[in-house]
Design an enzyme around this catalytic site. Structure first.
Site, mmCIF file in Angstrom:
data_model
loop_
_atom_site.group_PDB
_atom_site.id
_atom_site.type_symbol
_atom_site.label_atom_id
_atom_site.label_comp_id
_atom_site.label_asym_id
_atom_site.label_seq_id
_atom_site.Cartn_x
_atom_site.Cartn_y
_atom_site.Cartn_z
ATOM 1 C CD GLU A 60 -18.087 -39.600 7.546
ATOM 2 O OE1 GLU A 60 -18.792 -40.494 7.048
ATOM 3 O OE2 GLU A 60 -18.552 -38.669 8.236
ATOM 4 C CG HIS A 73 -1.881 -1.077 1.266
ATOM 5 N ND1 HIS A 73 -2.980 -1.112 0.439
ATOM 6 C CD2 HIS A 73 -1.931 -2.211 1.997
ATOM 7 C CE1 HIS A 73 -3.653 -2.229 0.658
ATOM 8 N NE2 HIS A 73 -3.037 -2.903 1.604
ATOM 9 C CE1 TYR A 85 -0.127 -22.870 13.880
ATOM 10 C CE2 TYR A 85 0.028 -20.836 12.642
ATOM 11 C CZ TYR A 85 -0.728 -21.805 13.260
ATOM 12 O OH TYR A 85 -2.091 -21.701 13.240
#
Ligand SMILES: [Zn+2]
Ligand SMILES: [Zn+2]
Length: 430
Positions: free
Chosen positions: A408, A276, A332
């Protein structure tokens, strides 16, 4: 032929005692499969954002208590920790599942589609288990039941860690992660080793992905501002242009990856995601601001990349007569599987999935807060296949998107392999 050879390599490493425990696990896991799927669908329908997993945590705590465990609630806000004491002395093995969902509006017609909405950063949003943490919770509840049924045979204890906020809390003035806070509250002090899994949408159900050494990336935030001297766009010589300087800096950053990082060892990424500056075609602004993300694998590489970012931006700005301010915020750490523990657990994965279904993966530039646990004690992290068989990994909807779906049929393998990790690790430690 290759499959047979691999089996021959792995099988002798698993003793007769282990094989017996494995077959008990297999029986219990198969019997529990419908329940695990039912739990997952319930969590899927009622997803909760990080540090707000009240309903999920209550169901988890009630389940662990029903299995006779010592249960602690409200660890790191909404986390739940259950301890299963084995019948024989031995190590404390921890297993971890993350419970949080994401501010994503689910887009499908599953009968158990999310019904929850909420507010995130002041914005109304749908809430969805768009990373698959619902399956992690359900699988670990299954593991808890399987191992509780065998507790007299366990040579050690198992700590079940259900953590909040893996995706992180980014509120004004607060950046934190569930695993980090759990570590700070002492959850790892009596743990000898920890295991975790992530369901993975681009790996077929029935398969396991892993990597020895750096597996997932460290994530750091980059904030840069470059200040020059404002000038008329028609007479740039009368000022110092922060736009041109920023352009040079952005290109300069790309040389870190092509010239400084040993890409034969591990990749790295530096991305500028926003820039910006300026307001009008004929005004050279005083300042440009940029933000970006840095992905690295391991402390040494991280330090190198951070140092070069600082040097390149600061010196390019200086060469133009501008001033740079560079801020790097660590988020992290890299998820690193210790090679020794990886080698030790490879036969368990092969025994659970079949050697040909265990895939050694390339590094992944996403991140996991499981890394905070690994910084305390040896920890091993794997990916569990969640893509329907025959699916295309390139077109399957990715994690964090409204179309994300999970097959699943791979859950039972998740229950089995996590349980194998526990009994095999304990067996090795005798
Ligand atoms: Zn995620
Ligand atoms: Zn996730």
């Amino acid at each position: 032929m290759k499959k047979i050879l691999l089996l021959l390599i792995f099988l002798p490493l698993i003793s007769f005692g282990q094989t017996k425990l494995h077959s008990q696990i297999d029986q219990n896991a198969s019997a529990l499969e419908p329940k695990v799927i039912e739990w997952r669908r319930d969590f899927h329908q009622h997803p909760e954002l990080g540090n707000k997993e009240f309903r999920t945590a209550k169901i988890v705590a009630d389940h662990l208590r029903s299995l006779g465990m010592e249960v602690t609630e409200n660890v790191a806000v909404t986390g739940v920790v259950g301890v299963l004491r084995g019948g024989k002395p031995g190590p404390m093995v921890a297993l971890r599942a993350d419970m949080d969902a994401l501010p994503v509006a689910e887009r499908n017609d599953l009968p158990f589609r999310s019904v929850n909405t909420g507010t995130y950063n002041g914005q109304e949003t749908g809430i969805m288990h768009a990373c698959g943490h619902d399956s992690h919770v359900a699988i670990l509840m299954g593991v808890a039941e399987v191992l509780a049924r065998m507790k007299n045979q366990l040579e050690g204890s198992v700590k079940f860690i259900f953590q909040p906020a893996e995706e992180g809390i980014y509120e004004p003035g607060v950046t934190t992660f569930g695993a980090k806070q759990m570590v700070e509250e002492g959850v790892m002090t009596d743990v000898d080793a920890i295991f975790g899994l992530h369901i993975w949408a681009s790996i077929e159900a029935g398969k396991i992905g892993y990597r020895s050494g750096p597996f997932l990336a460290a994530v750091d935030n980059l904030e840069v501002s470059i200040t020059g001297t404002q000038a008329h766009g028609a007479s740039p010589w009368s000022g110092i242009d922060p736009i041109v300087t920023s352009a040079q800096a952005i290109l300069g950053l790309q040389t870190i990856l092509s010239r400084n990082v040993n890409i034969a060892e591990n990749p790295a990424v530096v991305t500028i995601g926003a820039i910006h500056g300026g307001i009008r075609h004929n005004i050279i602004p005083e300042k440009v601001e940029m933000i970006g993300t840095i992905r690295t694998f391991g402390d040494e590489q991280q330090a190198l990349v951070h140092r070069r970012i600082n040097e390149i931006i600061t010196n390019i700005a200086e060469s133009a007569g501008a001033k740079a301010d560079v801020k790097i915020g660590k988020l992290y750490p890299s998820t690193i599987n210790p090679p020794e523990l990886t080698t030790k657990m490879t036969p368990s994965m092969a025994a659970a999935a079949g050697a040909s279904n265990v895939i050694a993966m390339d590094p992944v530039t996403g991140a996991e807060d499981f890394s905070f646990f690994q910084r305390e004690k040896p920890g091993f992290f794997i990916f569990l296949g969640g893509m329907k068989k025959g699916g295309d990994p390139l077109t399957t909807p990715s994690h964090h998107t409204p179309d994300f779906v999970i097959d699943e049929s791979g859950f039972v393998l998740g229950v089995r392999v996590m349980s194998y990790f526990v009994v095999d690790y304990m067996g090795e430690k005798k």
